[in-house]
Design a protein around this motif. Structure first.
Motif, PDB file in Angstrom:
ATOM      1  N   GLN A  60       0.831  -1.208   0.000  1.00  0.00           N
ATOM      2  CA  GLN A  60       0.000   0.000   0.000  1.00  0.00           C
ATOM      3  C   GLN A  60       0.862   1.252   0.000  1.00  0.00           C
ATOM      4  O   GLN A  60       0.544   2.245  -0.675  1.00  0.00           O
ATOM      5  N   VAL A  79     -11.587  -3.681   4.058  1.00  0.00           N
ATOM      6  CA  VAL A  79     -10.389  -2.893   3.763  1.00  0.00           C
ATOM      7  C   VAL A  79     -10.317  -2.560   2.277  1.00  0.00           C
ATOM      8  O   VAL A  79      -9.944  -1.449   1.893  1.00  0.00           O
ATOM      9  N   SER A 105     -10.169   1.275   1.231  1.00  0.00           N
ATOM     10  CA  SER A 105      -8.881   1.728   0.711  1.00  0.00           C
ATOM     11  C   SER A 105      -8.990   2.474  -0.610  1.00  0.00           C
ATOM     12  O   SER A 105      -8.035   3.137  -1.036  1.00  0.00           O
TER      13      SER A 105
END
Length: 236
Positions: free
Chosen positions: A25, A177, A181
């Motif tokens: 990420q 997530v 995200s």
């Protein structure tokens, strides 16, 4: 025997954990920032690079991590060519496409007016050549799903299995997530609807191939819409 879901023991033979997911990420964010700073408003080609490269780099990091700290993506992610996984992915992806289409229509009608995808918003005013439009189409349809699956339902899912969390917990958290995200708060609920079938494909097979295929099936219509939009065949 080979088509059975991987066991918890198999899933924990790698040596990477949550840090691997955060590293991928971080690379995504870093590449995005560097490209934005270097290219700015340099035209359509720069825009395509800023949309494509961060995702590819994040996916590449996922592969490298499995090679350095695990057994490679084939074993750690279950990223193998199996007709049973492909069939499962196509089936669940088709169901997901229907649910996503319904959810998108409802969201367009009753959701926030500004709730447009980041990619769609960036391409609204872009003047892309046919070649660049095809690049975006192929990226959104085929490449981005592969890279995103390796990060979210590969690294993140695998990290949770290594911590001995249940597969259901891994499914729920990776789905949440994934939706969050994308940093599109107005579309988070819609992204959850999109992500659930993809996660189900990973859950029922225990391998990434099915979720990649399901993700690609689900992305086909949005990718085609972006292609037609970029070519001026759909109104902005």
């Amino acid at each position: 025997m080979n088509d059975q879901p991987e066991t918890a023991v198999d899933a924990r033979t790698h040596r990477w954990g949550m840090g691997a997911f955060f590293a991928a990420q971080a690379v995504f964010v870093l590449v995005s920032v560097l490209l934005a700073a270097a290219l700015g408003n340099s035209g359509a080609s720069a825009l395509v690079l800023m949309l494509v490269l961060p995702t590819i780099f994040a996916g590449a990091v996922a592969v490298v991590i499995t090679l350095v700290r695990g057994n490679g993506p084939r074993l750690d992610f279950g990223l193998q060519w199996r007709w049973s996984d492909v069939t499962t992915g196509l089936t669940i992806g088709g169901i997901g496409m229907i649910s996503t289409t319904i959810a998108t229509v409802l969201w367009t009608r009753w959701g926030p007016e500004e709730a447009e995808s980041t990619v769609g918003g960036l391409l609204d005013e872009a003047q892309l050549s046919p070649a660049l439009a095809v690049v975006i189409f192929l990226h959104v349809w085929l490449v981005a799903p592969l890279c995103e699956e390796m990060v979210f339902r590969g690294l993140l899912w695998g990290a949770m299995e290594r911590l001995r969390w249940s597969r259901l917990t891994a499914f729920v958290l990776s789905t949440a997530v994934f939706a969050i995200s994308h940093l599109e708060p107005e579309r988070t609920v819609l992204l959850l609807v999109i992500a659930i079938p993809i996660g189900v494909a990973r859950l029922v097979t225990g391998r990434l191939t099915a979720s990649v295929v399901a993700h690609q099936v689900n992305n086909f219509i949005p990718a085609l819409g972006l292609l037609l939009l970029s070519l001026g065949l759909l109104p902005a």
